[in-house]
Design an enzyme around this catalytic site. Structure first.
Site, PDB file in Angstrom:
ATOM      1  N   ARG A  98      14.179 -67.697   4.448  1.00  0.00           N
ATOM      2  CA  ARG A  98      14.266 -69.131   4.185  1.00  0.00           C
ATOM      3  C   ARG A  98      13.402 -69.903   5.173  1.00  0.00           C
ATOM      4  NH1 ARG A  98      19.784 -72.150   2.712  1.00  0.00           N
ATOM      5  NH2 ARG A  98      19.505 -70.667   1.036  1.00  0.00           N
ATOM      6  N   ALA A 100      24.266 -71.743  -8.318  1.00  0.00           N
ATOM      7  CA  ALA A 100      23.362 -70.823  -7.618  1.00  0.00           C
ATOM      8  C   ALA A 100      23.444 -70.959  -6.110  1.00  0.00           C
ATOM      9  CB  ALA A 100      21.925 -71.099  -8.045  1.00  0.00           C
ATOM     10  N   LYS A 154      19.520 -61.621   6.514  1.00  0.00           N
ATOM     11  CA  LYS A 154      18.801 -62.828   6.122  1.00  0.00           C
ATOM     12  C   LYS A 154      17.848 -63.193   7.247  1.00  0.00           C
ATOM     13  CE  LYS A 154      18.864 -66.079   2.835  1.00  0.00           C
ATOM     14  NZ  LYS A 154      19.040 -65.904   1.395  1.00  0.00           N
TER      15      LYS A 154
HETATM   16  N1  LIG Z   1      15.901 -68.393  -5.889  1.00  0.00           N
HETATM   17  C1  LIG Z   1      16.851 -67.480  -6.116  1.00  0.00           C
HETATM   18  O1  LIG Z   1      16.651 -66.521  -6.869  1.00  0.00           O
HETATM   19  C2  LIG Z   1      18.207 -67.651  -5.483  1.00  0.00           C
HETATM   20  C3  LIG Z   1      19.074 -66.551  -5.474  1.00  0.00           C
HETATM   21  C4  LIG Z   1      20.368 -66.716  -4.957  1.00  0.00           C
HETATM   22  C5  LIG Z   1      20.745 -67.943  -4.443  1.00  0.00           C
HETATM   23  N2  LIG Z   1      19.854 -68.984  -4.454  1.00  0.00           N
HETATM   24  C6  LIG Z   1      20.308 -70.268  -3.932  1.00  0.00           C
HETATM   25  O2  LIG Z   1      20.224 -71.247  -4.971  1.00  0.00           O
HETATM   26  C7  LIG Z   1      19.887 -72.518  -4.422  1.00  0.00           C
HETATM   27  C8  LIG Z   1      18.629 -73.044  -5.098  1.00  0.00           C
HETATM   28  O3  LIG Z   1      17.562 -72.127  -4.885  1.00  0.00           O
HETATM   29  P1  LIG Z   1      16.092 -72.455  -5.435  1.00  0.00           P
HETATM   30  O4  LIG Z   1      15.295 -71.227  -5.218  1.00  0.00           O
HETATM   31  O5  LIG Z   1      16.183 -73.043  -6.802  1.00  0.00           O
HETATM   32  O6  LIG Z   1      15.635 -73.571  -4.406  1.00  0.00           O
HETATM   33  P2  LIG Z   1      14.530 -74.720  -4.636  1.00  0.00           P
HETATM   34  O7  LIG Z   1      14.160 -75.210  -3.278  1.00  0.00           O
HETATM   35  O8  LIG Z   1      13.470 -74.252  -5.557  1.00  0.00           O
HETATM   36  O9  LIG Z   1      15.352 -75.854  -5.399  1.00  0.00           O
HETATM   37  C9  LIG Z   1      16.326 -76.631  -4.786  1.00  0.00           C
HETATM   38  C10 LIG Z   1      16.285 -77.998  -5.455  1.00  0.00           C
HETATM   39  O10 LIG Z   1      17.357 -78.755  -4.938  1.00  0.00           O
HETATM   40  C11 LIG Z   1      16.906 -80.068  -4.630  1.00  0.00           C
HETATM   41  N3  LIG Z   1      17.770 -80.576  -3.578  1.00  0.00           N
HETATM   42  C12 LIG Z   1      17.823 -80.225  -2.270  1.00  0.00           C
HETATM   43  N4  LIG Z   1      18.803 -80.877  -1.642  1.00  0.00           N
HETATM   44  C13 LIG Z   1      19.406 -81.649  -2.573  1.00  0.00           C
HETATM   45  C14 LIG Z   1      20.495 -82.539  -2.548  1.00  0.00           C
HETATM   46  N5  LIG Z   1      21.174 -82.777  -1.413  1.00  0.00           N
HETATM   47  N6  LIG Z   1      20.834 -83.159  -3.697  1.00  0.00           N
HETATM   48  C15 LIG Z   1      20.169 -82.931  -4.845  1.00  0.00           C
HETATM   49  N7  LIG Z   1      19.106 -82.099  -4.935  1.00  0.00           N
HETATM   50  C16 LIG Z   1      18.748 -81.463  -3.805  1.00  0.00           C
HETATM   51  C17 LIG Z   1      15.465 -79.889  -4.226  1.00  0.00           C
HETATM   52  O11 LIG Z   1      14.720 -81.095  -4.403  1.00  0.00           O
HETATM   53  C18 LIG Z   1      15.003 -78.782  -5.182  1.00  0.00           C
HETATM   54  O12 LIG Z   1      14.508 -79.294  -6.405  1.00  0.00           O
HETATM   55  C19 LIG Z   1      19.751 -72.286  -2.906  1.00  0.00           C
HETATM   56  O13 LIG Z   1      20.968 -72.579  -2.281  1.00  0.00           O
HETATM   57  C20 LIG Z   1      19.467 -70.795  -2.807  1.00  0.00           C
HETATM   58  O14 LIG Z   1      19.876 -70.258  -1.569  1.00  0.00           O
HETATM   59  C21 LIG Z   1      18.615 -68.866  -4.963  1.00  0.00           C
END
Ligand SMILES: NC(=O)c1ccc[n+]([C@@H]2O[C@H](COP(=O)([O-])OP(=O)(O)OC[C@H]3O[C@@H](n4cnc5c(N)ncnc54)[C@H](O)[C@@H]3O)[C@@H](O)[C@H]2O)c1
Length: 349
Positions: free
Chosen positions: A42, A260, A78
């Protein structure tokens, strides 16, 4: 570890700063009982090293539970990087990622990285210049690429399982789901929900992104302020961690939370407080395990068919945990944690 706001039960923690490039971060290995510790890298604007360390420790512990619950022979770990503004230039970023790869290489395979919030498959190419303990490089380079669509599959499955358990809904047709955060995973969740006939509300701090996703999939974009307490059946937190605090609970109008985001609950007792208020919380580490199944396949040697099979098994497993919790009056989080820990204990015996 005074000042660190988490339980410290990890096997190994490396705090590093590469003096040549300025790359600064933490690698936390929580457990290697089931196999090499795996979890994404991250990049975030932490307020300082203590905040980064706390996040790495929490996320690594969650990966141990996630990998165990998903039936993967992988431990939990991590890595986090402090965004000091020095990652913006592409060449500087590539050099920094190479330095991060060198830190991972020194761990000798005890930790395997992949992309997470703030990092990309291209970043994994930089890391691969210094270590083979990396997954999720672009498909054209032989990696499995962005795991987000697979994460969205298990998240959507968890939403369906939660709606079935709590609302008696046989399908998502007409179920109103609020997706908070429509980045890599959230936008795919929106697409899948709309395909299955759900009504979708969404919000994102990036307003143009929210508008774009809403228009593309026929969803309704709302402001972030007040979104959590909007009228909806299911809340899907898909932004960053700790979105739901106990003081929100009395105002929530949803009956199910499944999304997620890793660690979306602010405190250790929030899952119980939600249950007390009649809100079914589907454990995050069950709902979002699709991504690690997808990239973990590189380490574990699964082919595409095996990944598909395991995604289906993971969704069925989530439904099973919810059913078991309902049958025994337990909170699903407790059932899932106990089960994941039992698998680790059996492997360690
Ligand atoms: N990418 C994966 O495959 C994966 C796998 C497991 C868990 N996750 C978790 O899922 C979540 C999303 O991951 P991602 O890869 O889509 O991240 P990302 O950064 O692509 O998307 C996150 C989105 O959330 C928005 N955001 C951030 N803070 C916010 C808030 N306070 N209010 C509203 N919107 C907000 C951002 O503008 C962004 O569009 C994270 O917590 C990540 O740890 C992701």
């Amino acid at each position: 570890m005074s000042g660190i706001d988490t339980e410290f039960e990890h096997e190994q923690v490396e705090v590093f700063r590469d003096t040549a490039t300025g790359a600064t971060g933490v690698v936390a290995i929580h457990s290697t009982a089931l196999g090499p510790a795996m979890g994404g890298l991250r990049l975030a604007a932490y307020s300082g090293l203590t905040a980064a360390l706390t996040d790495a420790l929490r996320l690594a512990r969650a990966m141990t539970l996630k990998n165990s619950a998903a039936g993967l022979d992988l431990g939990g770990g991590k890595a986090v990087l402090l965004d000091d503004g020095g990652w913006a230039d592409a060449d500087a970023r590539a050099a920094r990622m190479h330095a991060v790869g060198a830190v991972i290489e020194q761990l000798g395979g005890r930790y395997v990285t992949a992309e997470d919030v703030g990092t990309t498959p291209e970043d994994m190419v930089g890391i691969a210049g210094a270590t083979r303990h990396v997954a999720g490089q672009p498909v054209e380079r032989g990696g499995r690429g962005d795991p987000s669509p697979w994460t969205a599959r298990t998240v959507t499955g968890a939403i369906s399982a939660g709606a079935r358990q709590r609302l008696g809904a046989d399908s998502l047709v007409g179920v109103r789901v609020g997706v908070l955060g429509v980045g890599h995973v959230g936008r795919h969740v929106v697409a899948l929900l709309r395909e299955q006939g759900a009504e979708v509300l969404l919000a994102d701090l990036d307003t143009p992104r929210a508008q774009d996703v809403a228009e593309r999939y026929g969803a309704h974009a709302l402001p972030v302020a007040g979104f959590l307490t909007s009228e909806m059946d299911v809340l899907a937190p898909c932004a960053l961690g700790e979105a739901i605090h106990e003081e929100h609970i009395a105002e929530l109008r949803c009956k199910v939370i499944a999304g997620a985001a890793n660690n979306p609950l602010a405190g250790p007792d929030t899952a119980h407080a939600l249950a007390g208020a009649g809100v079914l919380y589907v454990p995050d580490f069950l709902a979002n395990c699709g991504g690690i199944i997808h990239v973990g396949a590189e380490v574990l040697g699964f082919d595409d068919a095996e990944v598909e099979r395991r995604i289906d098994v993971a969704v069925a497993h989530t439904a099973g945990v919810l059913a078991q919790a309902a049958a025994t009056g337990a909170v699903p989080q407790d059932v899932a944690v106990a089960e994941a820990r039992a698998r680790i204990a059996a492997a360690s015996a």
